[in-house]
Design an enzyme around this catalytic site. Structure first.
Site, PDB file in Angstrom:
ATOM      1  N   ARG A   1       0.860  -1.170   0.000  1.00  0.00           N
ATOM      2  CA  ARG A   1       0.000   0.000   0.000  1.00  0.00           C
ATOM      3  C   ARG A   1       0.902   1.228   0.000  1.00  0.00           C
ATOM      4  O   ARG A   1       2.048   1.181   0.453  1.00  0.00           O
ATOM      5  CB  ARG A   1      -0.893   0.038   1.238  1.00  0.00           C
ATOM      6  CG  ARG A   1      -1.874  -1.115   1.353  1.00  0.00           C
ATOM      7  CD  ARG A   1      -2.711  -0.953   2.623  1.00  0.00           C
ATOM      8  NE  ARG A   1      -3.727  -1.991   2.754  1.00  0.00           N
ATOM      9  CZ  ARG A   1      -3.574  -3.116   3.451  1.00  0.00           C
ATOM     10  NH1 ARG A   1      -2.422  -3.348   4.078  1.00  0.00           N
ATOM     11  NH2 ARG A   1      -4.544  -4.004   3.523  1.00  0.00           N
TER      12      ARG A   1
ATOM     13  N   LYS B   1      -2.951  -1.972   7.699  1.00  0.00           N
ATOM     14  CA  LYS B   1      -4.092  -1.416   8.407  1.00  0.00           C
ATOM     15  C   LYS B   1      -4.193  -2.033   9.796  1.00  0.00           C
ATOM     16  O   LYS B   1      -3.955  -3.214   9.978  1.00  0.00           O
ATOM     17  CB  LYS B   1      -5.376  -1.680   7.617  1.00  0.00           C
ATOM     18  CG  LYS B   1      -5.454  -0.884   6.309  1.00  0.00           C
ATOM     19  CD  LYS B   1      -6.779  -1.097   5.612  1.00  0.00           C
ATOM     20  CE  LYS B   1      -6.866  -0.259   4.348  1.00  0.00           C
ATOM     21  NZ  LYS B   1      -8.158  -0.465   3.639  1.00  0.00           N
TER      22      LYS B   1
ATOM     23  N   ARG C   1      -0.222  -1.806  -7.004  1.00  0.00           N
ATOM     24  CA  ARG C   1      -0.656  -2.858  -6.072  1.00  0.00           C
ATOM     25  C   ARG C   1      -1.663  -3.782  -6.765  1.00  0.00           C
ATOM     26  O   ARG C   1      -1.590  -5.002  -6.623  1.00  0.00           O
ATOM     27  CB  ARG C   1      -1.271  -2.199  -4.836  1.00  0.00           C
ATOM     28  CG  ARG C   1      -1.803  -3.178  -3.779  1.00  0.00           C
ATOM     29  CD  ARG C   1      -2.139  -2.382  -2.527  1.00  0.00           C
ATOM     30  NE  ARG C   1      -3.105  -3.035  -1.654  1.00  0.00           N
ATOM     31  CZ  ARG C   1      -2.808  -3.911  -0.710  1.00  0.00           C
ATOM     32  NH1 ARG C   1      -1.559  -4.277  -0.514  1.00  0.00           N
ATOM     33  NH2 ARG C   1      -3.752  -4.422   0.056  1.00  0.00           N
TER      34      ARG C   1
ATOM     35  N   TYR D   1     -10.169  -9.866  -7.325  1.00  0.00           N
ATOM     36  CA  TYR D   1      -9.152 -10.192  -8.324  1.00  0.00           C
ATOM     37  C   TYR D   1      -9.479 -11.465  -9.091  1.00  0.00           C
ATOM     38  O   TYR D   1      -8.912 -11.711 -10.153  1.00  0.00           O
ATOM     39  CB  TYR D   1      -7.776 -10.301  -7.658  1.00  0.00           C
ATOM     40  CG  TYR D   1      -7.314  -8.980  -7.114  1.00  0.00           C
ATOM     41  CD1 TYR D   1      -6.871  -7.970  -7.954  1.00  0.00           C
ATOM     42  CD2 TYR D   1      -7.375  -8.709  -5.747  1.00  0.00           C
ATOM     43  CE1 TYR D   1      -6.492  -6.738  -7.456  1.00  0.00           C
ATOM     44  CE2 TYR D   1      -6.993  -7.481  -5.242  1.00  0.00           C
ATOM     45  CZ  TYR D   1      -6.547  -6.505  -6.106  1.00  0.00           C
ATOM     46  OH  TYR D   1      -6.181  -5.291  -5.619  1.00  0.00           O
TER      47      TYR D   1
ATOM     48  N   HIS E   1      -4.856  -8.476   3.346  1.00  0.00           N
ATOM     49  CA  HIS E   1      -6.302  -8.360   3.517  1.00  0.00           C
ATOM     50  C   HIS E   1      -6.744  -9.175   4.730  1.00  0.00           C
ATOM     51  O   HIS E   1      -6.316 -10.315   4.897  1.00  0.00           O
ATOM     52  CB  HIS E   1      -7.038  -8.872   2.272  1.00  0.00           C
ATOM     53  CG  HIS E   1      -6.962  -7.938   1.108  1.00  0.00           C
ATOM     54  ND1 HIS E   1      -7.205  -8.334  -0.191  1.00  0.00           N
ATOM     55  CD2 HIS E   1      -6.684  -6.615   1.040  1.00  0.00           C
ATOM     56  CE1 HIS E   1      -7.071  -7.299  -0.999  1.00  0.00           C
ATOM     57  NE2 HIS E   1      -6.762  -6.246  -0.274  1.00  0.00           N
TER      58      HIS E   1
ATOM     59  N   HIS F   1      -1.807   2.841  -6.208  1.00  0.00           N
ATOM     60  CA  HIS F   1      -2.720   1.712  -6.005  1.00  0.00           C
ATOM     61  C   HIS F   1      -2.800   0.841  -7.257  1.00  0.00           C
ATOM     62  O   HIS F   1      -3.070  -0.360  -7.164  1.00  0.00           O
ATOM     63  CB  HIS F   1      -4.103   2.214  -5.613  1.00  0.00           C
ATOM     64  CG  HIS F   1      -4.798   1.308  -4.637  1.00  0.00           C
ATOM     65  ND1 HIS F   1      -4.232   0.931  -3.442  1.00  0.00           N
ATOM     66  CD2 HIS F   1      -6.002   0.674  -4.692  1.00  0.00           C
ATOM     67  CE1 HIS F   1      -5.056   0.126  -2.794  1.00  0.00           C
ATOM     68  NE2 HIS F   1      -6.136  -0.049  -3.534  1.00  0.00           N
TER      69      HIS F   1
END
Length: 315
Positions: free
Chosen positions: A163, A187, A259, A291, A282, A256
């Site tokens: 990220r 995150k 990524r 994806y 994730h 992004h």
């Protein structure tokens, strides 16, 4: 319902403000969300509170019908389905927090926003660069120090699927060039160890060789600006956009997108969705499953171009 960029909630009573403030502290300190994300929640809840305060006395007086009316008011402003769904999601999250923390003390209390959904909307597939476009973007042969830095940043993002926040937040102690690994904090401040490819390692080592020109003696950041500070998200975005133009990439280049390209190219080659989930950091597989649509598009294109029954007949 005339929304401004930031709602003025100072006129609201404590009955409305206190739950929002408690929720924002929870997001900031327990969930460790970014300041930007926390501000977005507070802003959306502020708008909702201003609307509901005309109908009832506090958050616990809000009924499902009030939330439906709020949703209709948002639709009348011609807001997108995605935007409305986001606003309703913020309200649901607040009520889940109030119940989990026993702030809603009524034993019969339920979430009035539960089950109320915004209008349906189609989620656009993430756009990525194909392998040839990535090769063109990263074919930078320039001895300018900033060009060397930029190539290292882009190689690292594409090699490891970082990220943008993980890239700019990388510190020197996070990189193990000997083992070809980088430790990143994603995150919620969750750490994960990611492999770094050979080309990215070479580009990174080229940058580290000259990094001293930009680094103060006690600097720990890996990537620095020309002003000898940790590079900012905005600076990275601008530099990548410029390189996309310089390298003749037909679509806009942004962090992004690198990524996304990493994820789709790995999935096309391996088909291992769980591995891609781990690499991307994730928390749930559902975030990675988008994806699979990209992968299906790739497979469908191959099928259309190769299968005897799918190929277009020529006269």
């Amino acid at each position: 319902m005339n929304e401004n960029p930031t709602p003025n909630i100072s006129d609201l009573s404590d009955n409305w403000r206190t739950p929002i403030n408690l929720f924002s502290e929870y997001l900031k300190y327990e969930k460790q969300y970014s300041a930007h994300t926390v501000n977005q929640y507070v802003s959306q809840l502020g708008f909702a509170a201003l609307y509901f305060s005309k109908l009832c006395d506090d958050w616990f007086g809000v009924q499902g019908e009030h939330i439906r009316r709020y949703s209709m008011a948002l639709r009348s402003k011609q807001l997108s389905g995605r935007t409305i769904s986001l606003k309703l999601s913020c309200i649901r999250s607040l009520y889940k927090f109030l119940k989990a923390k026993n702030i809603a003390q009524q034993s019969h209390y339920h979430n009035p926003a539960q089950g109320i959904k915004g209008p349906k909307f189609s989620k656009p597939l993430p756009k990525n660069l194909d392998v040839d476009q990535m090769a063109s973007l990263l074919e930078i042969n320039d001895d300018d120090p900033l060009a060397i830095r930029d190539k290292a940043m882009m190689e690292l993002m594409y090699s490891s699927g970082l990220r943008i926040s993980e890239l700019v937040g990388a510190n020197m102690q996070d990189i193990n060039t000997k083992n070809g690994e980088i430790l990143v904090r994603g995150k919620g401040n969750k750490e994960r160890l990611i492999p770094v490819g050979k080309k990215a390692l070479n580009a990174l080592q080229n940058w580290l060789t000259i990094r001293g020109q930009f680094a103060k003696p006690d600097e720990i950041a890996v990537f620095l600006s020309s002003k000898k500070n940790r590079i900012s998200v905005r600076q990275v975005r601008l530099r990548m956009q410029e390189w996309g133009i310089k390298q003749g990439i037909s679509s806009q280049v942004h962090p992004h997108k690198l990524r996304h390209s990493f994820a789709s190219h790995i999935l096309e080659s391996s088909g291992d969705l769980r591995a891609v989930q781990e690499l991307l950091g994730h928390s749930s597989l559902s975030a990675t499953q988008v994806y699979t649509h990209l992968d299906f598009q790739h497979l469908a294109k191959v099928y259309d171009n190769t299968h005897p029954r799918a190929k277009k007949q020529t006269d």
